[in-house]
Design a protein around this motif. Sequence first.
Motif, PDB file in Angstrom:
ATOM      1  N   ARG A  31      -6.008  -3.076   7.536  1.00  0.00           N
ATOM      2  CA  ARG A  31      -6.673  -1.655   6.446  1.00  0.00           C
ATOM      3  C   ARG A  31      -7.189  -0.190   7.859  1.00  0.00           C
ATOM      4  O   ARG A  31      -6.823   1.171   6.673  1.00  0.00           O
ATOM      5  N   ILE A  34      -3.502   2.038   7.934  1.00  0.00           N
ATOM      6  CA  ILE A  34      -3.528   2.799   6.137  1.00  0.00           C
ATOM      7  C   ILE A  34      -4.242   3.417   5.987  1.00  0.00           C
ATOM      8  O   ILE A  34      -3.332   4.422   5.536  1.00  0.00           O
ATOM      9  N   PHE A  46       4.041   4.636  -0.454  1.00  0.00           N
ATOM     10  CA  PHE A  46       4.207   3.846  -0.422  1.00  0.00           C
ATOM     11  C   PHE A  46       5.681   3.199   0.128  1.00  0.00           C
ATOM     12  O   PHE A  46       5.266   2.602   1.859  1.00  0.00           O
ATOM     13  N   LEU A  49       4.278   4.377   4.044  1.00  0.00           N
ATOM     14  CA  LEU A  49       3.420   3.680   4.745  1.00  0.00           C
ATOM     15  C   LEU A  49       4.192   1.998   5.170  1.00  0.00           C
ATOM     16  O   LEU A  49       3.537   1.794   5.864  1.00  0.00           O
ATOM     17  N   THR A  50       5.057   1.527   4.257  1.00  0.00           N
ATOM     18  CA  THR A  50       4.914   0.478   4.780  1.00  0.00           C
ATOM     19  C   THR A  50       5.975   0.555   6.198  1.00  0.00           C
ATOM     20  O   THR A  50       6.446  -0.757   7.399  1.00  0.00           O
ATOM     21  N   ILE A  68       0.572  -5.669   4.236  1.00  0.00           N
ATOM     22  CA  ILE A  68       0.328  -3.641   3.257  1.00  0.00           C
ATOM     23  C   ILE A  68       0.005  -3.841   2.414  1.00  0.00           C
ATOM     24  O   ILE A  68      -0.567  -3.151   2.054  1.00  0.00           O
ATOM     25  N   THR A  69       1.210  -4.459   1.236  1.00  0.00           N
ATOM     26  CA  THR A  69       1.086  -4.786   0.289  1.00  0.00           C
ATOM     27  C   THR A  69      -0.276  -5.389  -0.437  1.00  0.00           C
ATOM     28  O   THR A  69      -1.139  -4.335  -0.887  1.00  0.00           O
ATOM     29  N   LYS A  72      -3.311  -3.070   0.511  1.00  0.00           N
ATOM     30  CA  LYS A  72      -3.042  -1.904  -0.010  1.00  0.00           C
ATOM     31  C   LYS A  72      -3.548  -1.909  -1.291  1.00  0.00           C
ATOM     32  O   LYS A  72      -4.561  -1.552  -2.176  1.00  0.00           O
ATOM     33  N   GLU A  76      -7.409  -0.328  -3.145  1.00  0.00           N
ATOM     34  CA  GLU A  76      -7.098   0.368  -4.251  1.00  0.00           C
ATOM     35  C   GLU A  76      -8.055  -0.431  -5.581  1.00  0.00           C
ATOM     36  O   GLU A  76      -8.952   0.126  -5.831  1.00  0.00           O
ATOM     37  N   LEU A  81      -8.605   3.840  -1.824  1.00  0.00           N
ATOM     38  CA  LEU A  81      -7.484   4.314  -1.514  1.00  0.00           C
ATOM     39  C   LEU A  81      -7.056   4.420  -3.223  1.00  0.00           C
ATOM     40  O   LEU A  81      -7.455   3.990  -4.809  1.00  0.00           O
ATOM     41  N   ARG A  83      -4.041   4.899  -5.994  1.00  0.00           N
ATOM     42  CA  ARG A  83      -1.953   4.916  -6.626  1.00  0.00           C
ATOM     43  C   ARG A  83      -1.594   6.438  -7.667  1.00  0.00           C
ATOM     44  O   ARG A  83      -2.408   6.286  -8.200  1.00  0.00           O
ATOM     45  N   LEU A  92       0.299   7.099  -2.380  1.00  0.00           N
ATOM     46  CA  LEU A  92      -1.346   6.595  -1.637  1.00  0.00           C
ATOM     47  C   LEU A  92      -1.872   8.214  -1.271  1.00  0.00           C
ATOM     48  O   LEU A  92      -1.452   8.411  -0.864  1.00  0.00           O
TER      49      LEU A  92
END
Length: 97
Positions: A31, A34, A46, A49-50, A68-69, A72, A76, A81, A83, A92
């Motif tokens: 968290r 991210i 995204f 981000l990854t 991460i997915t 994320k 959301e 966050l 999207r 994001l």
Amino acid sequence: MGKRDEEQIQLLHPKGETAGKILTRRYEAIRKAILEEVDANGEISFTDLTERAPKRISHFDGKTTWYITAVKLDLEARGELERFEREGEQWLRRPNK
């Protein structure tokens, strides 16, 4: 306290689907990474981000892309966050409150 005894967090999903549980320490590390990336960039794809978020984590014993997915999606669902799509790619940002 062994790994089996560690505290876990129930992940949320933006569509209300069932999500898994992960160790709270992993959740907090992902968290933080991210949100730091999103805050540093304002908006981030995204894909970026990854690639970037794992560099903000000093030690991690797991598949970072999956975590991460999952986190994320949880962020959301919690409204931390937002999207959006840009040129067919997922991006994001923090929601305007």
